[in-house]
Scaffold this active site. Structure first.
Site, PDB file in Angstrom:
ATOM      1  N   ASP A 435       1.491   0.166  12.507  1.00 20.05           N
ATOM      2  CA  ASP A 435       1.602  -0.108  11.081  1.00 20.05           C
ATOM      3  C   ASP A 435       3.102  -0.124  10.754  1.00 20.05           C
ATOM      4  O   ASP A 435       3.912   0.378  11.534  1.00 20.05           O
ATOM      5  CB  ASP A 435       0.878   0.996  10.296  1.00 20.05           C
ATOM      6  N   ASP A 638      -5.335   3.460   7.417  1.00 22.79           N
ATOM      7  CA  ASP A 638      -5.612   2.805   8.695  1.00 22.79           C
ATOM      8  C   ASP A 638      -6.801   3.423   9.430  1.00 22.79           C
ATOM      9  O   ASP A 638      -6.996   3.162  10.613  1.00 22.79           O
ATOM     10  CB  ASP A 638      -4.366   2.875   9.586  1.00 22.79           C
TER      11      ASP A 638
END
Length: 748
Positions: A435, A638
């Site tokens: 990420d 996430d």
């Protein structure tokens, strides 16, 4: 709620089990616990002699079932005093060493005397009297140094179980019984059978107790990380009640209470700073050696150490809810979990002991029927040697001891491994998804550049921008205000402040209208920016967000804010690539910013504007191509991708760890910990394979040799005493090999 009465609803308990001495005990303990009504799952860890039980059974019922199977048990609390555990281990070590010394004190003189012909012959009057006394002394040694083996073997026999104790009791007991019979019937036995094995019984017990003592001492090192973490918890806390500061036991601290922390003191519970300023050493929780500055509003974690200032804070999490308690719980869970390699070893161990007993009987009858004279002597020696050498201790320890050491090592370096399976998988990853915000980058915007036009200085541009932002709640405002404060700029008074949603802000300073925002705000007020388009494009290309400052219809400056990459992100990506790992950045940010940040970090593959729920689809896509995929994210947004990945790495800090969303939590938040965790994984799997190979090789070679396989070819028979020493040392070797993981450098 009292722990002893707390399992009325389904939950999880950890039991410390006394009496486990070999891998065969795993099956016995699991069978005993699974027979208790309400127990759903049982996970036994031979390395630290514990069992994790889930279900709705009463702890007392589980203790009773274990007692009937030959074991004692106690419920383990989340933050029990490590000193008590150390004292118990030390007492066990001393007890085993004393038992080994007593057995050796009899066995060694008997062995030397037998070789040097010190003792009278069997069958003579002097011999009968001497060997009868030796038989009684050996019986006393069997009772003191080996009594626990015999007691356990009998209890297990009642529940149709067998373990190492069964083998030791059969081997040493039959040696004593045979030798006692020889005293009275020596004249009726062939000359080679006319031999007493009292020294074998004593020395076997000496070696086994010595091996167990050394194993206990070495095994104690494996839980050093847990003990260090538990030791961080202070015993008392200073609370402010009715205007008075008083010291109370840690368990009496309530939620919302105000606590005082003085210089050098440990912080008692998790909380939020109310008053004061200090720096806190969080190294044991996060692995970060530098102290962290704390001011009002900052979070503090239980077990961390206040360094210089004194402050007040409000308790937000206490007891087992603190980050420290959760970390201890997760480390223990990982140490108790079993990778596939461990489950294989457990299955083999479960049937190993009964198979050995059958093989020992088979060996006895083969030698008795087909062996040379004196067949009975050969049959007895070989069958007893098989029993002694076959103990599967090393096999049972091979995997869990390596997992325990590795998980403890990881915890000390700020990597929290929640599942043992992750240790086996992390080193095999071929692809890693990162990420952007908070993973590759710091996650906190900072001022990156100020550009001034129309005769204004950079300080004047920043001062006016900060003055306008002082009334704003925009996320980027904090970065601009922090930069102005750092440069000690005096802010102007703003009147007629107005926030224009999605565009920026306007306000009056010294009766002049100032605007601060994006290109849309400038266009709305007919302010030309084309002359500076290249500068804005250049800033955006570097991953920075340019904000425009204008007054009196004229653009006078650009203030750029960026979320900078972490200091070690680029090094971490380089290390991952060196390991042959494909690295991708998958982010919801726009493509220009994403590619700019990726370029700084050395990442060539970027997927931008991906929604959080679609990140899991990216993981699936890569997995469908045969990739072993790791995912690194913040552990909340996430979560789907972290769960889908073969190994999920959650970025966190000491107090904001998203423990539930990933297999591995990086407490320090550093990407450099990912290649280190992968290196640890590879080393751990290699260590487990070394242990298993050694244990399998030992038993595969040792048992046939003990049975007399080499005798027809080379005339070699294995001495039962040597077999006892080899068996004991095999476990010590496995534990020592696992402890090497504590010292191997992961950055090499």
């Amino acid at each position: 709620m009292n722990t002893e009465q707390s399992m009325t609803r389904e939950q999880e308990l950890r039991l410390s089990i006394l009496g486990m001495r070999c891998a065969g005990c795993i099956a016995a303990v699991e069978t005993a616990l699974q027979g208790v009504a309400g127990v759903k799952t049982v996970n036994v860890n031979f390395a630290d002699h514990s069992a994790v039980v889930t279900g709705a059974a009463e702890p007392e019922q589980m203790k009773l079932a274990l007692k009937q199977a030959g074991y004692d048990a106690a419920v383990m609390e989340g933050l029990e005093d490590p000193g008590e555990e150390e004292k118990q281990e030390e007492a066990r070590y001393r007890d085993l060493m004393l038992k080994a010394a007593v057995a050796g004190a009899l066995g060694v003189p008997l062995m030397l005397g037998a070789h040097l012909d010190w003792f009278p012959m069997m069958g003579t009057d002097a011999g009968t009297g001497f060997w009868t006394n030796v038989a009684l002394l050996t019986l006393a040694v069997l009772f003191y140094s080996g009594g626990h083996f015999f007691t356990s073997a009998v209890k297990l026999l009642r529940v149709k179980q067998a373990n190492m104790d069964t083998l030791i009791a059969l081997g040493t007991g039959s040696a004593w019984l045979y030798s006692s019979i020889v005293i009275d019937y020596s004249d009726q036995l062939p000359s080679l059978s006319n031999h007493a094995y009292f020294e074998a019984s004593a020395i076997i017990l000496a070696f086994i107790n010595l091996g167990s003592a050394l194993e206990t001492r070495a095994r104690g090192k494996t839980s050093a990380a847990i003990r260090a973490l538990i030791g961080l918890q202070p015993r008392t806390a200073r609370v402010v009640r009715d205007g008075q500061e008083i010291d109370i036991p840690i368990e009496d601290v309530g939620l919302g209470e105000v606590l005082r922390v003085r210089p050098g003191e440990k912080i008692a519970v998790d909380g939020t700073l109310l008053e004061g300023h200090s720096s806190v050493d969080e190294s044991m929780l996060t692995g970060e050696s530098l102290p962290v500055e704390k001011s009002p509003g900052s979070s503090v974690a239980a077990g961390t150490i206040n360094q210089n200032g004194s402050f007040l804070f409000k308790a937000t999490r206490i007891g087992r809810d603190t980050a420290l308690a959760q970390i201890i719980y997760s480390v223990r869970q990982a140490q108790s979990s079993k990778p596939a390699l461990a489950r294989l070893a457990d299955k083999i161990s479960a049937v190993f002991v009964p198979t050995v007993v059958v093989f020992s009987l088979f060996t006895f009858f083969v030698w008795l029927i087909f062996g040379p004279d004196p067949a009975l002597g050969y049959a007895f020696v070989t069958s007893m040697t098989v029993l002694v050498i076959a103990c599967p201790c090393a096999l049972g320890l091979a995997t869990p001891i390596s997992v325990m050491v590795a998980v403890g090592r990881a915890a000390q370096m700020g990597v929290l491994i929640r599942k043992g399976e992750a240790l086996q998988t992390a080193g095999k990853l071929t692809c890693l998804i990162l990420d952007k915000t908070g993973t590759v980058t710091v996650g906190k915007p900072t001022l990156s550049q100020v550009v001034a036009f129309e005769g204004y200085t950079e300080d004047e541009v920043l001062r006016h921008a900060a003055s306008l932002e002082s009334g704003s709640e925009h996320p980027l405002a904090a970065a601009i205000l922090a930069a102005a404060e750092e440069q000690k700029l005096k802010l102007e008074k703003v009147r007629k402040f107005q926030a224009v949603a999605g565009h920026g802000i306007t306000g009056s300073i010294d009766k002049r209208l100032w605007l601060f925002g994006n290109a849309a705000l400038m266009a709305e007020h007919d302010i030309g920016i084309d002359a500076h388009a290249d500068t804005m494009a250049e800033l955006a290309g570097k991953g920075q967000t340019p904000m425009l400052l204008a007054v009196d219809k004229t653009l006078v400056g650009i203030v750029a804010v960026a979320d900078p990459i972490k200091a070690d992100s680029a090094d971490a990506v380089r290390r991952l690539k060196q390991r042959g790992v494909r690295v991708l950045m998958v982010t919801g940010d726009n493509e220009i910013t994403a590619k700019a940040i990726a370029a700084q970090a050395g990442i060539s593959e970027v997927r931008a504007q991906v929604l959080p729920q679609d990140k899991a689809a990216v993981v699936k896509e890569l997995q469908s191509r045969g990739e072993k995929v790791g995912m690194v994210g913040d552990g909340i947004n996430d979560a789907p991708a972290l769960a889908q990945a073969d190994v999920g790495f959650a970025i966190g800090t000491g107090t904001d760890v998203a423990i539930e969303s990933a297999d591995v939590v990086l407490l320090q938040g550093s990407l450099m910990k990912v290649p280190e965790a992968m290196a640890l994984s590879l080393l751990t799997v290699a260590n487990i394979k070394q242990n298993l190979l050694g244990a399998f090789f030992y038993n595969t070679i040792g048992i046939p040799v003990a049975a007399g396989l080499l005798y027809p070819l080379f005339g070699i028979l294995l001495n039962p005493m040597i077999a006892g020493a080899a068996m004991a040392m095999s476990s010590v070797t496995v534990v020592s090999n696992a402890n090497r993981l504590r010292w191997i450098k992961l950055d090499e």
